[in-house]
Design a protein around this motif. Structure first.
Motif, PDB file in Angstrom:
ATOM      1  N   SER A  40       0.887  -1.130   0.044  1.00 56.26           N
ATOM      2  CA  SER A  40      -0.010  -0.096   0.184  1.00 56.26           C
ATOM      3  C   SER A  40       0.867   1.409   0.175  1.00 56.26           C
ATOM      4  CB  SER A  40      -1.133   0.240   1.173  1.00 56.26           C
ATOM      5  OG  SER A  40      -0.236  -0.031   2.558  1.00 56.26           O
ATOM      6  N   LEU A  41       1.967   1.327   0.883  1.00 53.09           N
ATOM      7  CA  LEU A  41       2.757   2.585   0.912  1.00 53.09           C
ATOM      8  C   LEU A  41       3.439   2.758  -0.328  1.00 53.09           C
ATOM      9  CD1 LEU A  41       3.803   2.463   4.515  1.00 53.09           C
ATOM     10  CD2 LEU A  41       1.979   3.752   3.455  1.00 53.09           C
ATOM     11  N   ILE A  47       1.837   6.808  -7.069  1.00 53.88           N
ATOM     12  CA  ILE A  47       0.695   7.501  -7.253  1.00 53.88           C
ATOM     13  C   ILE A  47       0.991   9.001  -6.870  1.00 53.88           C
ATOM     14  CG2 ILE A  47      -1.827   8.345  -6.826  1.00 53.88           C
ATOM     15  CD1 ILE A  47      -2.219   5.294  -6.418  1.00 53.88           C
ATOM     16  N   VAL A  48       1.743   9.499  -5.730  1.00 51.91           N
ATOM     17  CA  VAL A  48       2.311  10.726  -5.183  1.00 51.91           C
ATOM     18  C   VAL A  48       3.045  11.092  -6.483  1.00 51.91           C
ATOM     19  CG1 VAL A  48       3.299  12.119  -3.762  1.00 51.91           C
ATOM     20  CG2 VAL A  48       1.633  10.498  -3.094  1.00 51.91           C
ATOM     21  N   PHE A  49       4.004  10.387  -7.050  1.00 51.28           N
ATOM     22  CA  PHE A  49       4.740  11.012  -7.862  1.00 51.28           C
ATOM     23  C   PHE A  49       4.119  11.199  -9.387  1.00 51.28           C
ATOM     24  CE2 PHE A  49       7.579  10.006 -11.701  1.00 51.28           C
ATOM     25  CZ  PHE A  49       8.621  10.902 -11.407  1.00 51.28           C
ATOM     26  N   LEU A  50       3.078  10.531  -9.457  1.00 55.62           N
ATOM     27  CA  LEU A  50       2.339  10.746 -10.882  1.00 55.62           C
ATOM     28  C   LEU A  50       1.334  11.963 -10.658  1.00 55.62           C
ATOM     29  CD1 LEU A  50       1.076   9.545 -13.278  1.00 55.62           C
ATOM     30  CD2 LEU A  50      -0.742   8.551 -11.965  1.00 55.62           C
ATOM     31  N   MET A  51       1.114  12.313  -9.368  1.00 58.25           N
ATOM     32  CA  MET A  51       0.108  13.659  -9.175  1.00 58.25           C
ATOM     33  C   MET A  51       1.116  14.601  -9.415  1.00 58.25           C
ATOM     34  SD  MET A  51      -1.900  12.539  -5.698  1.00 58.25           S
ATOM     35  CE  MET A  51      -3.174  11.666  -5.476  1.00 58.25           C
ATOM     36  N   SER A 199      -6.634   1.874  -9.662  1.00 57.16           N
ATOM     37  CA  SER A 199      -7.605   2.308  -8.873  1.00 57.16           C
ATOM     38  C   SER A 199      -7.168   3.306  -8.298  1.00 57.16           C
ATOM     39  CB  SER A 199      -8.253   1.052  -8.135  1.00 57.16           C
ATOM     40  OG  SER A 199      -8.500  -0.010  -8.892  1.00 57.16           O
ATOM     41  N   GLY A 200      -6.151   3.229  -7.586  1.00 57.06           N
ATOM     42  CA  GLY A 200      -5.825   4.594  -6.442  1.00 57.06           C
ATOM     43  C   GLY A 200      -5.668   5.784  -7.410  1.00 57.06           C
ATOM     44  N   SER A 201      -5.229   5.734  -8.634  1.00 60.29           N
ATOM     45  CA  SER A 201      -5.042   6.815  -9.545  1.00 60.29           C
ATOM     46  C   SER A 201      -6.131   7.621  -9.975  1.00 60.29           C
ATOM     47  CB  SER A 201      -4.166   6.431 -10.864  1.00 60.29           C
ATOM     48  OG  SER A 201      -2.926   5.814 -10.483  1.00 60.29           O
ATOM     49  N   THR A 202      -7.394   7.069  -9.457  1.00 63.41           N
ATOM     50  CA  THR A 202      -8.611   7.796  -9.856  1.00 63.41           C
ATOM     51  C   THR A 202      -8.495   8.959  -8.751  1.00 63.41           C
ATOM     52  OG1 THR A 202      -9.628   6.231  -8.164  1.00 63.41           O
ATOM     53  CG2 THR A 202      -9.825   5.823 -10.301  1.00 63.41           C
ATOM     54  N   ALA A 203      -7.827   9.006  -7.610  1.00 66.25           N
ATOM     55  CA  ALA A 203      -7.657  10.136  -6.930  1.00 66.25           C
ATOM     56  C   ALA A 203      -7.064  11.541  -7.633  1.00 66.25           C
ATOM     57  CB  ALA A 203      -6.613  10.071  -5.706  1.00 66.25           C
ATOM     58  N   MET A 204      -6.658  11.302  -8.899  1.00 68.30           N
ATOM     59  CA  MET A 204      -6.385  12.572  -9.897  1.00 68.30           C
ATOM     60  C   MET A 204      -7.374  13.049 -10.503  1.00 68.30           C
ATOM     61  SD  MET A 204      -2.847  10.980 -10.710  1.00 68.30           S
ATOM     62  CE  MET A 204      -2.548  12.395 -12.023  1.00 68.30           C
ATOM     63  N   THR A 205      -8.391  12.750 -10.535  1.00 67.21           N
ATOM     64  CA  THR A 205      -9.539  13.139 -11.579  1.00 67.21           C
ATOM     65  C   THR A 205      -9.835  14.523 -11.245  1.00 67.21           C
ATOM     66  OG1 THR A 205     -11.261  12.650  -9.889  1.00 67.21           O
ATOM     67  CG2 THR A 205     -10.849  10.913 -11.465  1.00 67.21           C
ATOM     68  N   GLY A 206      -9.836  15.669 -11.993  1.00 67.70           N
ATOM     69  CA  GLY A 206     -10.346  17.019 -11.835  1.00 67.70           C
ATOM     70  C   GLY A 206      -9.189  17.820 -11.880  1.00 67.70           C
ATOM     71  N   GLY A 234      -0.352  20.312  -3.959  1.00 69.00           N
ATOM     72  CA  GLY A 234       0.221  20.001  -2.616  1.00 69.00           C
ATOM     73  C   GLY A 234      -0.976  19.723  -1.755  1.00 69.00           C
ATOM     74  N   LEU A 235      -1.981  20.115  -1.540  1.00 64.70           N
ATOM     75  CA  LEU A 235      -3.236  19.656  -0.838  1.00 64.70           C
ATOM     76  C   LEU A 235      -3.465  18.189  -1.079  1.00 64.70           C
ATOM     77  CD1 LEU A 235      -5.279  22.882  -0.571  1.00 64.70           C
ATOM     78  CD2 LEU A 235      -4.020  21.706   1.304  1.00 64.70           C
ATOM     79  N   LEU A 236      -3.667  17.988  -2.565  1.00 64.62           N
ATOM     80  CA  LEU A 236      -3.954  16.830  -2.870  1.00 64.62           C
ATOM     81  C   LEU A 236      -3.117  15.741  -2.487  1.00 64.62           C
ATOM     82  CD1 LEU A 236      -5.910  14.824  -4.516  1.00 64.62           C
ATOM     83  CD2 LEU A 236      -4.686  15.256  -6.464  1.00 64.62           C
ATOM     84  N   ILE A 237      -1.769  15.923  -2.567  1.00 64.63           N
ATOM     85  CA  ILE A 237      -0.663  14.971  -2.206  1.00 64.63           C
ATOM     86  C   ILE A 237      -0.895  14.751  -0.620  1.00 64.63           C
ATOM     87  CG2 ILE A 237       1.726  14.815  -1.876  1.00 64.63           C
ATOM     88  CD1 ILE A 237       2.260  15.954  -4.925  1.00 64.63           C
ATOM     89  N   ALA A 238      -0.887  15.949   0.113  1.00 68.94           N
ATOM     90  CA  ALA A 238      -0.866  15.591   1.496  1.00 68.94           C
ATOM     91  C   ALA A 238      -2.077  15.000   1.932  1.00 68.94           C
ATOM     92  CB  ALA A 238      -0.912  17.412   2.142  1.00 68.94           C
ATOM     93  N   LEU A 239      -3.381  15.236   1.589  1.00 65.29           N
ATOM     94  CA  LEU A 239      -4.595  14.598   1.747  1.00 65.29           C
ATOM     95  C   LEU A 239      -4.613  12.960   1.659  1.00 65.29           C
ATOM     96  CD1 LEU A 239      -7.140  17.121   0.920  1.00 65.29           C
ATOM     97  CD2 LEU A 239      -6.237  16.898   3.202  1.00 65.29           C
ATOM     98  N   PHE A 240      -3.944  12.838   0.257  1.00 65.97           N
ATOM     99  CA  PHE A 240      -4.008  11.290  -0.136  1.00 65.97           C
ATOM    100  C   PHE A 240      -2.957  10.784   0.640  1.00 65.97           C
ATOM    101  CE2 PHE A 240      -1.976   7.964  -2.980  1.00 65.97           C
ATOM    102  CZ  PHE A 240      -3.087   7.428  -3.261  1.00 65.97           C
ATOM    103  N   ALA A 241      -1.620  11.242   0.747  1.00 68.17           N
ATOM    104  CA  ALA A 241      -0.707  10.498   1.350  1.00 68.17           C
ATOM    105  C   ALA A 241      -0.947  10.254   2.786  1.00 68.17           C
ATOM    106  CB  ALA A 241       0.632  11.278   1.233  1.00 68.17           C
ATOM    107  N   GLY A 242      -1.537  11.291   3.453  1.00 72.06           N
ATOM    108  CA  GLY A 242      -1.957  11.199   4.763  1.00 72.06           C
ATOM    109  C   GLY A 242      -2.975  10.175   5.036  1.00 72.06           C
TER     110      GLY A 242
END
Length: 620
Positions: A40-41, A47-51, A199-206, A234-242
């Protein structure tokens, strides 16, 4: 908009995906048991690198397209018509699924807090879509604080949840709690990891929403847009990773009756006020994310219709200045998808990644071509960033298409193929009609003399419409309809002209052949369009009086009714015959591509006496 307002309004779709992105990732990895969950990590870091890579590449798009550069525009400009249509297909699939997935995740947040509603998720979701439809048809706009509040509330709630979760984990030395017992149903191999990544990459929509909306920022628009995009990433990475981190530390796994986010909120806040606040903020921001699609989907349809790839009814604004037809199509499509998949987020996610990353890939590939052609300042650095974004997006697209093909990705791919087929056929039909209507010098018959209105004064430019003058009984005599012999009828023919082509020439010839006063009437969307039409009219010969009505919102029927109504009230003694050309097609399916203006005018003008509406058919 100021950056503080633009950030929540334009980032709602991207940031709200934290509500389902991490859960989608864990839902795949749990199939591999504890061995699968150990990835998972690492998968989250990928995914964070992709964002980060896609966010940096969209910064280059904003610099290159300071007036707004969505995937359809960028791909069409740099790769050609077909890649642009494929990008549009991906975008429209993404917007439909954004509504369905956001609402399904929002209802899941509600049912996690109120389990007694879990059996009603489908009717609740359909009701929400109906509310969004009604609101957008009424012209609900994304206005400042009203739409900013849910996003900021969601950001505060998730950051607080992550902070408390990390503080609790620090108290036990960041030791992970044991996960509930899970049995592996498949091997924790490369295929499983790739599916979890997709599946996790769907967090990048928008993510591309800001690059679409550069003109809405305060000056300097492109600089403020880039700054806002940086904050969003920055916020997306922080919220997703956290979220993924505290889920790992607390041993939380997806459950059928409670979302991962709800479980984490229970761990951090218990069941008190902060838990309720978190679930409420999550539901509201997901609703806002669904509404974001209602702004973007109709606009893409408008661009397609402008380029003759979609029916021209999508060019028209409604009375509330919203693209009403696009709003209706989006609502129907989203409702069908939502009902077909029973409102389950896990079932919708496999369809989601395909459209999102197809649009990302083509947009970033188009930017690579743009920098290669333009060789602008720092073009090598920008090309490198966009090439990286295009490559990574392509990897996710291919991965999602392969690993999730049987789980539903095939449906998204089929939808893209059907979209491409339909839009190219529509363009072919419009091209055929344009060729048939095109004026040829040898076929234009110039009138031997100018024909001016007689027995009536020159019509006004664009007078207001007074209320209909009707008597108390509504009888024909009180309305001035007492003529019972041909000699008592005074005529004025008003010919509606949208452009100078064969069909309009036939309508003008028909009107002139009646040997009655004739007036040509044209509706233009702007002063520039009006001047272009006036020049073409003078070039034709200016044989008839012309009036042009400006309709800045592309409405057609209302300005025509207003003008004709004003003519009637100024000269109630005249019988006004409204003549308009009508395109008659061979096949019934092509009728949808041509606006039935004649029928709409008849219905609208029926209350006025002494108005005749007739059409002059032109067969193609």
């Amino acid at each position: 908009m100021r950056k503080l307002v633009a950030l929540p309004v334009l980032s709602a779709d991207a940031l709200s995906s934290v509500a389902y992105g991490p859960e989608a990732l864990l839902a795949v990895l749990v199939l591999g048991g504890s061995a699968g969950l150990s990835y998972s990590l690492p998968v989250s870091l990928a995914i964070v690198f992709l964002m980060l890579a896609v966010g940096v590449s969209y910064r280059q798009t904003i610099r290159a397209y300071p007036k707004g550069g969505g995937s359809y525009i960028v791909a069409t400009d740099n790769l050609g018509r077909i890649p642009g249509l494929v990008a549009a297909a991906g975008l429209m699939t993404d917007y439909i699924l954004t509504v369905a997935v956001s609402i399904s995740s929002g209802t899941a947040a509600v049912t996690s807090a109120l389990p007694q509603l879990s059996g009603d998720i489908v009717p609740i979701g359909v009701l929400v879509i109906a509310v969004l439809l009604a609101g957008n048809l009424r012209g609900v706009r994304q206005a400042g604080a009203l739409f900013a509040a849910p996003t900021y509330a969601f950001i505060i709630a998730i950051l607080a949840m992550v902070a408390v979760g990390l503080h609790q984990a620090a108290g036990r030395g960041f030791t992970s709690l044991p996960t509930p017992p899970s049995h592996a149903v498949e091997g924790a191999g490369l295929l499983l990891v790739m599916r979890a990544f997709a599946s996790g990459s769907t967090a990048m929509t928008g993510i591309e929403a800001i690059s679409n909306a550069v003109p809405v920022f305060q000056p300097v628009t492109w600089r403020n847009a880039r700054t806002t995009l940086t904050w969003m990433i920055g916020l997306l990475i922080a919220l997703f990773a956290g979220t993924v981190a505290i889920a790992h530390l607390n041993g939380v796994l997806p459950e059928s009756k409670e979302t991962v986010l709800s479980q984490l909120a229970h761990h951090s806040f218990g069941s008190g006020g902060m838990y309720v606040f978190t679930q409420t903020a999550t539901a509201l921001v997901l609703l806002l994310a669904a509404n974001t699609a209602y702004n973007d989907f109709p606009r893409v349809l408008f661009l397609l219709a402008r380029d003759n790839h979609a029916p021209r009814v999508f060019l028209r604004l409604g009375d509330r200045l919203a693209f009403s037809n696009g709003v209706i199509v989006l609502s129907l499509a989203a409702a069908v998808v939502y009902i077909a998949f029973s409102g389950l987020t896990a079932s919708l996610i496999p369809l989601y990644a395909v459209g999102v990353f197809l649009a990302f890939t083509l947009s970033q590939s188009g930017m690579v071509v743009h920098w290669w052609r333009s060789r602008a300042k720092h073009w090598r650095k920008s090309l490198c960033f966009n090439a990286t974004g295009a490559l990574l997006s392509a990897i996710v697209f291919v991965t999602a298409g392969i690993t999730k093909f049987t789980a539903g990705a095939w449906l998204a791919l089929v939808a893209v193929g059907l979209f491409l087929l339909v839009t190219t056929r529509i363009r072919r039909h419009y091209d055929m009609v344009t060729a048939a209507l095109r004026l040829h010098t040898q076929t234009i018959e110039i009138p031997s003399r100018s024909i001016s209105p007689r027995s009536c004064d020159a019509p006004p430019a664009a007078p207001p419409v007074p209320p209909p003058a009707t008597g108390p009984s509504g009888s024909g005599e009180e309305n001035g309809e007492s003529e019972d012999s041909p000699e008592e009828i005074s005529h004025l023919s008003v010919v509606l002209i949208d452009a100078l082509h064969q069909a309009s020439m036939r309508a003008l010839a028909y009107a002139a052949s009646l040997q009655q006063p004739v007036l040509a009437l044209h509706v233009s969307a702007s002063d520039e369009d009006a001047e272009r039409f006036r020049e073409a009219w003078h070039l034709w010969g200016d044989h008839l009086p012309l009036r042009i009505v400006i309709s800045p919102y592309r409405a057609t029927v209302a300005p025509l009714i207003g003008y004709i109504g004003s003519l009637h009230h100024q000269r109630p003694d005249l019988t006004i015959t409204v003549i308009l050309p009508e395109i008659v097609v061979r096949h019934w399916r092509h009728r949808l591509l041509h606006s039935p203006l004649g029928g709409r005018l008849r219905r609208a003008l029926r209350p006025l006496p002494k108005i005749v509406v007739t059409t002059v058919p032109f067969h193609v």
